[in-house]
Write a protein that holds these residues in place. Structure first.
Motif, short mmCIF file in Angstrom:
data_model
loop_
_atom_site.label_atom_id
_atom_site.label_comp_id
_atom_site.label_asym_id
_atom_site.label_seq_id
_atom_site.Cartn_x
_atom_site.Cartn_y
_atom_site.Cartn_z
N GLY A 25 -91.88 -29.29 60.05
CA GLY A 25 -91.13 -29.30 61.30
C GLY A 25 -89.71 -28.80 61.18
O GLY A 25 -89.07 -28.48 62.20
N GLN A 26 -89.20 -28.71 59.95
CA GLN A 26 -87.84 -28.20 59.75
C GLN A 26 -87.82 -26.68 59.87
O GLN A 26 -88.82 -26.00 59.66
CB GLN A 26 -87.34 -28.58 58.35
CG GLN A 26 -86.84 -29.99 58.21
CD GLN A 26 -86.23 -30.25 56.85
OE1 GLN A 26 -86.60 -29.63 55.86
NE2 GLN A 26 -85.29 -31.20 56.80
N ASP A 27 -86.65 -26.17 60.21
CA ASP A 27 -86.43 -24.72 60.19
C ASP A 27 -85.85 -24.33 58.84
O ASP A 27 -85.06 -25.08 58.26
CB ASP A 27 -85.44 -24.33 61.29
CG ASP A 27 -85.95 -24.65 62.70
OD1 ASP A 27 -85.14 -24.56 63.64
OD2 ASP A 27 -87.14 -24.98 62.84
N VAL A 28 -86.23 -23.16 58.34
CA VAL A 28 -85.67 -22.67 57.08
C VAL A 28 -85.21 -21.22 57.26
O VAL A 28 -85.71 -20.50 58.13
CB VAL A 28 -86.68 -22.75 55.91
CG1 VAL A 28 -87.07 -24.19 55.64
CG2 VAL A 28 -87.89 -21.87 56.17
N ALA A 29 -84.27 -20.82 56.42
CA ALA A 29 -83.76 -19.45 56.42
C ALA A 29 -83.72 -18.95 54.98
O ALA A 29 -83.13 -19.60 54.12
CB ALA A 29 -82.38 -19.38 57.04
N GLU B 218 -84.46 -10.62 60.51
CA GLU B 218 -83.40 -9.77 61.02
C GLU B 218 -82.65 -9.12 59.87
O GLU B 218 -82.64 -9.62 58.74
CB GLU B 218 -82.44 -10.59 61.90
CG GLU B 218 -81.76 -11.72 61.18
CD GLU B 218 -80.86 -12.55 62.10
OE1 GLU B 218 -80.83 -12.30 63.32
OE2 GLU B 218 -80.18 -13.46 61.59
N ARG B 219 -81.99 -8.03 60.22
CA ARG B 219 -81.17 -7.28 59.25
C ARG B 219 -80.06 -6.60 60.07
O ARG B 219 -80.03 -5.39 60.19
CB ARG B 219 -82.03 -6.24 58.52
CG ARG B 219 -81.39 -5.66 57.27
CD ARG B 219 -82.23 -4.54 56.69
NE ARG B 219 -81.66 -4.04 55.45
CZ ARG B 219 -81.98 -2.87 54.90
NH1 ARG B 219 -82.87 -2.07 55.49
NH2 ARG B 219 -81.43 -2.50 53.77
N PRO B 220 -79.17 -7.40 60.60
CA PRO B 220 -78.26 -6.93 61.65
C PRO B 220 -77.33 -5.79 61.26
O PRO B 220 -76.98 -4.97 62.12
CB PRO B 220 -77.48 -8.19 62.02
CG PRO B 220 -77.65 -9.10 60.87
CD PRO B 220 -78.98 -8.81 60.27
N GLU B 221 -76.93 -5.71 60.00
CA GLU B 221 -76.00 -4.65 59.59
C GLU B 221 -76.65 -3.66 58.64
O GLU B 221 -75.96 -2.88 57.99
CB GLU B 221 -74.74 -5.27 58.98
CG GLU B 221 -73.98 -6.15 59.98
CD GLU B 221 -72.75 -6.79 59.37
OE1 GLU B 221 -72.53 -6.61 58.15
OE2 GLU B 221 -72.02 -7.47 60.10
N GLY B 222 -77.95 -3.74 58.54
CA GLY B 222 -78.67 -2.78 57.72
C GLY B 222 -78.58 -3.04 56.23
O GLY B 222 -78.94 -2.16 55.43
N SER B 223 -78.11 -4.23 55.84
CA SER B 223 -78.09 -4.55 54.40
C SER B 223 -78.81 -5.87 54.18
O SER B 223 -80.03 -5.87 54.05
CB SER B 223 -76.67 -4.57 53.86
OG SER B 223 -75.86 -5.47 54.61
N VAL B 224 -78.09 -6.98 54.19
CA VAL B 224 -78.71 -8.30 53.97
C VAL B 224 -79.72 -8.60 55.08
O VAL B 224 -79.52 -8.26 56.25
CB VAL B 224 -77.62 -9.39 53.95
CG1 VAL B 224 -78.23 -10.77 53.94
CG2 VAL B 224 -76.70 -9.18 52.74
N SER B 225 -80.81 -9.24 54.67
CA SER B 225 -81.84 -9.63 55.64
C SER B 225 -82.11 -11.13 55.51
O SER B 225 -81.99 -11.71 54.43
CB SER B 225 -83.13 -8.85 55.39
OG SER B 225 -84.15 -9.26 56.28
N THR B 226 -82.47 -11.72 56.63
CA THR B 226 -82.84 -13.13 56.65
C THR B 226 -84.20 -13.29 57.29
O THR B 226 -84.47 -12.71 58.35
CB THR B 226 -81.80 -13.95 57.45
OG1 THR B 226 -80.50 -13.75 56.89
CG2 THR B 226 -82.15 -15.44 57.39
N LEU B 227 -85.05 -14.04 56.63
CA LEU B 227 -86.34 -14.42 57.18
C LEU B 227 -86.23 -15.88 57.60
O LEU B 227 -85.90 -16.74 56.78
CB LEU B 227 -87.46 -14.24 56.14
CG LEU B 227 -88.87 -14.69 56.57
CD1 LEU B 227 -89.41 -13.80 57.68
CD2 LEU B 227 -89.81 -14.68 55.37
N LYS B 228 -86.49 -16.13 58.86
CA LYS B 228 -86.38 -17.48 59.39
C LYS B 228 -87.75 -17.99 59.80
O LYS B 228 -88.53 -17.25 60.42
CB LYS B 228 -85.43 -17.51 60.59
CG LYS B 228 -83.99 -17.10 60.25
CD LYS B 228 -83.09 -17.14 61.46
CE LYS B 228 -81.66 -16.74 61.08
NZ LYS B 228 -80.74 -16.73 62.25
#
Lengths: 117, 110
Positions: free
Chosen positions: A16-20, A68-78
């Motif tokens: 039930g928790q969210d993770v990033a 997401e990869r908002p600036e075209g470098s670091v990406s986050t999977l949520k």
């Protein structure tokens, strides 16, 4: 950095928790991929970015998964409202070119091992 | 859709033995074929690749030949070492994404 870096290395979450989960690709790499690797299985494609554009998200298993990869470098999977079946190693890979064609080489990170209790 | 089938492990060998890990695939068109290796605690690394029929990929003593007629890409090594102990993944690429097999664990004992 010298390679693809993923953090955290291990993540334990209650159901039930969210993770990033974070991925730092090799500097300058255009393409970025996320894969999910369940225990005893091969990696399965989740999603693909070219720079900041998410060109393919056909592998995301449900709408609880978001990348997401908002600036075209670091990406986050949520992953929202985690479930036990989400337990797996999440791999990130990057490649220099705009499309990972046959001569493009993918560089993989060591992954984030997610355990949902 | 695309799929890759590889032999189940673990494969247990003594040092200097001959290694074969079978891999067959199903794909539309003419995919590129790959073997990746995953050492304990490390990320996947490309071991070798072949991009068209009859191509032979080779690296670190490992070889695999792209056989279109049998849709196979078997991995071979003439003399394995303890340091080759790892999980080996066969994979194919259509347009942009990789499709992996389930992996075969290789254990080499001295």
């Amino acid at each position: 950095g010298a390679g693809v870096s993923q953090s955290p290395r291990y993540k334990v979450a209650k159901r039930g928790q969210d993770v990033a989960l974070r991925c730092d690709p090799i500097s300058g790499h255009v393409s970025l991929f996320w894969y999910q690797q369940a225990l005893g299985q091969g990696p399965e494609f989740l999603t693909y970015f070219q720079n900041e554009a998410q060109l393919d998200k056909s592998g995301l298993p449900s709408d609880r998964f978001f990348a997401e990869r908002p600036e075209g470098s670091v990406s986050t999977l949520k992953i929202q409202r985690t479930q036990q079946e989400d337990s797996a190693v999440y791999l990130c890979a990057s490649s220099p070119g705009p499309v990972a064609g046959p001569n493009e080489k993918l560089f993989f990170g060591s992954g984030t091992q997610l355990s949902v209790l | 859709g695309d799929s890759v089938t590889q032999m189940e492990g673990p494969v247990t060998l003594s040092e200097e033995a001959f290694l074969t890990i079978n891999c067959t695939y199903t794909a539309t068109g003419y995919p590129s074929l790959f073997w990746y290796v995953q050492y304990p605690g490390e990320g996947l690394q490309l071991l070798l690749k072949a991009t068209k029929a009859d191509d032979k990929g080779s690296n670190k003593g490992f070889e695999a030949t792209y056989r279109k007629e049998t849709t196979s890409f078997h991995l071979e090594k003439g003399s394995v070492q303890v340091s080759d102990s790892a999980v080996y993944f066969c994979a194919l690429r259509g347009y942009s994404t990789l499709t992996f097999g389930k992996g075969t664990m290789l254990l080499v004992s001295p």
